[in-house]
Design an enzyme around this catalytic site. Sequence first.
Site, PDB file in Angstrom:
ATOM      1  CB  SER A   1      11.239  30.305  35.246  1.00 22.16           C
ATOM      2  OG  SER A   1       9.913  29.814  35.304  1.00 22.16           O
TER       3      SER A   1
ATOM      4  CE1 TYR B   1       9.287  35.492  35.790  1.00 24.15           C
ATOM      5  CE2 TYR B   1       8.599  33.394  34.845  1.00 24.15           C
ATOM      6  CZ  TYR B   1       9.225  34.115  35.847  1.00 24.15           C
ATOM      7  OH  TYR B   1       9.792  33.454  36.903  1.00 24.15           O
TER       8      TYR B   1
END
Length: 254
Positions: free
Chosen positions: A139, A152
């Site tokens: 990401s 995350y």
Amino acid sequence: MNISGNTIFIPGSTSGIGLALALELKARGNTVIVGGRRAELLERIAAEHPGIDTVQIDTADADSVTSAAKRVLDRHPDLNVLVTMAGVMRVEDWRDPASFLASAESTVTTNVLGPIRLIAAFVEHLQARPDATIMTVSSGLAFTPLKATPSYNASKAAIHMLSESIRLQFAGTSVKVVELEPPSVRTALLPGQEENEHAMPLDEFVAEVIDLIETRPDAKEIQVERVKFLRYGEARGDYDQVVETLNGTDPHGK
């Protein structure tokens, strides 16, 4: 990775980026197997998209990964691409341990142990193929943190470094390691993200990813233009400004 002629397993692709990518890869002449936890979603995908195979899998469950891998390879012995798409993203407040610990543990299990288990289940088979690819999914938040999602961010940073490391180990073999690095995309990964005007439209993201795979088959990292703001802040020397901008514009970063 070639754009066509592959047999591709994408666990975690019953919705969002995973499903959109699966459908586009199928349209480009690949055999695609969609994996997911919910049987009803898999049945609907199989009915709506003839030619796509489906396999039930929970990457947070080691036994499920092992059994699913056996089913995939029994049905598709020519499998040569694994995309470790499955992931979760949750808002956490680390000032209150009672509110974040379970979420953090679950996130790490799915986002870090899940890809590790998948690679372990398929790596022997992939090494026997003449041209194979492991595509990991990190990401933009692996490189610039969103305040609201610490676990995350950390899990995707781990996937980035895992990708860098195993690519070194697979050098000189038939297995390529490619890292897909999405920016914020309009999916249901977080509540409200599908309507977030700062997130990239899903169809635009997938179209750019497919174009990058096609035009840069030897790429180590798949980076759409939108993610480079987050990816290269430190290299550009404007990291602090990138962090401030991200957390000032994203509704979950406040």
